[in-house]
Design a protein around this motif. Structure first.
Motif, PDB file in Angstrom:
ATOM      1  N   SER A 172       0.828  -1.203   0.000  1.00  0.00           N
ATOM      2  CA  SER A 172       0.000   0.000   0.000  1.00  0.00           C
ATOM      3  C   SER A 172       0.867   1.260   0.000  1.00  0.00           C
ATOM      4  N   ILE A 173       2.074   1.171   0.524  1.00  0.00           N
ATOM      5  CA  ILE A 173       2.999   2.307   0.496  1.00  0.00           C
ATOM      6  C   ILE A 173       3.453   2.579  -0.942  1.00  0.00           C
ATOM      7  N   PHE A 174       3.650   1.532  -1.725  1.00  0.00           N
ATOM      8  CA  PHE A 174       4.140   1.670  -3.101  1.00  0.00           C
ATOM      9  C   PHE A 174       3.045   2.030  -4.106  1.00  0.00           C
ATOM     10  N   ARG A 175       1.808   2.136  -3.684  1.00  0.00           N
ATOM     11  CA  ARG A 175       0.718   2.444  -4.609  1.00  0.00           C
ATOM     12  C   ARG A 175       0.918   3.789  -5.314  1.00  0.00           C
ATOM     13  N   PRO A 176       1.256   4.892  -4.643  1.00  0.00           N
ATOM     14  CA  PRO A 176       1.486   6.162  -5.362  1.00  0.00           C
ATOM     15  C   PRO A 176       2.712   6.089  -6.279  1.00  0.00           C
ATOM     16  N   VAL A 177       3.713   5.344  -5.851  1.00  0.00           N
ATOM     17  CA  VAL A 177       4.915   5.195  -6.673  1.00  0.00           C
ATOM     18  C   VAL A 177       4.576   4.428  -7.944  1.00  0.00           C
ATOM     19  N   ARG A 178       3.739   3.425  -7.824  1.00  0.00           N
ATOM     20  CA  ARG A 178       3.332   2.645  -8.980  1.00  0.00           C
ATOM     21  C   ARG A 178       2.606   3.531  -9.993  1.00  0.00           C
ATOM     22  N   PHE A 179       1.761   4.445  -9.502  1.00  0.00           N
ATOM     23  CA  PHE A 179       1.071   5.374 -10.386  1.00  0.00           C
ATOM     24  C   PHE A 179       2.074   6.273 -11.113  1.00  0.00           C
ATOM     25  N   LEU A 180       3.096   6.749 -10.412  1.00  0.00           N
ATOM     26  CA  LEU A 180       4.110   7.596 -11.038  1.00  0.00           C
ATOM     27  C   LEU A 180       4.899   6.828 -12.099  1.00  0.00           C
ATOM     28  N   VAL A 181       5.206   5.576 -11.835  1.00  0.00           N
ATOM     29  CA  VAL A 181       5.941   4.762 -12.798  1.00  0.00           C
ATOM     30  C   VAL A 181       5.099   4.556 -14.054  1.00  0.00           C
ATOM     31  N   VAL A 182       3.819   4.275 -13.886  1.00  0.00           N
ATOM     32  CA  VAL A 182       2.931   4.086 -15.036  1.00  0.00           C
ATOM     33  C   VAL A 182       2.792   5.393 -15.812  1.00  0.00           C
ATOM     34  N   ALA A 183       2.643   6.522 -15.117  1.00  0.00           N
ATOM     35  CA  ALA A 183       2.512   7.821 -15.785  1.00  0.00           C
ATOM     36  C   ALA A 183       3.788   8.167 -16.541  1.00  0.00           C
ATOM     37  N   PHE A 184       4.944   7.934 -15.933  1.00  0.00           N
ATOM     38  CA  PHE A 184       6.225   8.218 -16.590  1.00  0.00           C
ATOM     39  C   PHE A 184       6.413   7.344 -17.826  1.00  0.00           C
ATOM     40  N   THR A 185       6.088   6.073 -17.714  1.00  0.00           N
ATOM     41  CA  THR A 185       6.226   5.155 -18.846  1.00  0.00           C
ATOM     42  C   THR A 185       5.285   5.549 -19.983  1.00  0.00           C
ATOM     43  N   SER A 186       4.061   5.930 -19.639  1.00  0.00           N
ATOM     44  CA  SER A 186       3.112   6.366 -20.675  1.00  0.00           C
ATOM     45  C   SER A 186       3.608   7.627 -21.375  1.00  0.00           C
ATOM     46  N   ALA A 187       4.123   8.587 -20.604  1.00  0.00           N
ATOM     47  CA  ALA A 187       4.650   9.821 -21.194  1.00  0.00           C
ATOM     48  C   ALA A 187       5.849   9.520 -22.086  1.00  0.00           C
ATOM     49  N   LEU A 188       6.711   8.623 -21.657  1.00  0.00           N
ATOM     50  CA  LEU A 188       7.874   8.247 -22.449  1.00  0.00           C
ATOM     51  C   LEU A 188       7.452   7.621 -23.775  1.00  0.00           C
ATOM     52  N   LEU A 189       6.484   6.740 -23.748  1.00  0.00           N
ATOM     53  CA  LEU A 189       5.982   6.129 -24.981  1.00  0.00           C
ATOM     54  C   LEU A 189       5.340   7.166 -25.896  1.00  0.00           C
ATOM     55  N   LEU A 190       4.590   8.072 -25.324  1.00  0.00           N
ATOM     56  CA  LEU A 190       3.937   9.107 -26.125  1.00  0.00           C
ATOM     57  C   LEU A 190       4.966   9.987 -26.830  1.00  0.00           C
ATOM     58  N   PHE A 191       5.972  10.472 -26.087  1.00  0.00           N
ATOM     59  CA  PHE A 191       6.959  11.365 -26.685  1.00  0.00           C
ATOM     60  C   PHE A 191       7.908  10.649 -27.638  1.00  0.00           C
TER      61      PHE A 191
END
Length: 118
Positions: free
Chosen positions: A9-28
């Protein structure tokens, strides 16, 4: 068991950031492909004449028996090799025409100097 769920449960916000960063990287990476700024932009019809000449020579060579050593040496001495002749010899990279080129090491050093502010 409760320890594992509390750690997850502590890593839940970090997991969201990793997914957001990966999505942004793929988009750019898809929106802005690698730039070939320094490269030569050729005309698609530029090489057609040379290719047709090479194809003609290939067809002639296929119809004839194997060439002898003297003929191959004579044709090879006209340029780069027997088939190409002197086609695009001025576009070939060599030490004589690459003196002003910037090496990868120099480009990397320049980039790192800009990034670090030196």
């Amino acid at each position: 068991m409760k320890m594992i769920t509390s750690v997850l449960s502590i890593f839940r916000p970090v997991r969201f950031l990793v997914v957001a960063f990966t999505s942004a990287l793929l988009l750019f990476s898809n929106a802005f492909p690698a730039f070939a700024i320094d490269s030569y932009q050729s005309n698609p019809t530029e090489g057609t004449t040379q290719l047709l000449d090479i194809q003609r020579k290939t067809d002639e060579a296929a119809k004839e028996p194997p060439a002898g050593l003297k003929k191959v040496q004579k044709e090879s001495n006209k340029g780069l090799n027997e088939v190409q002749g002197a086609a695009d010899i001025d576009k070939q990279k060599s030490p004589e025409n690459s003196q002003g080129a910037t090496s990868v090491e120099e480009k990397t050093k320049s980039f790192l100097d800009k990034v670090t502010g030196k």
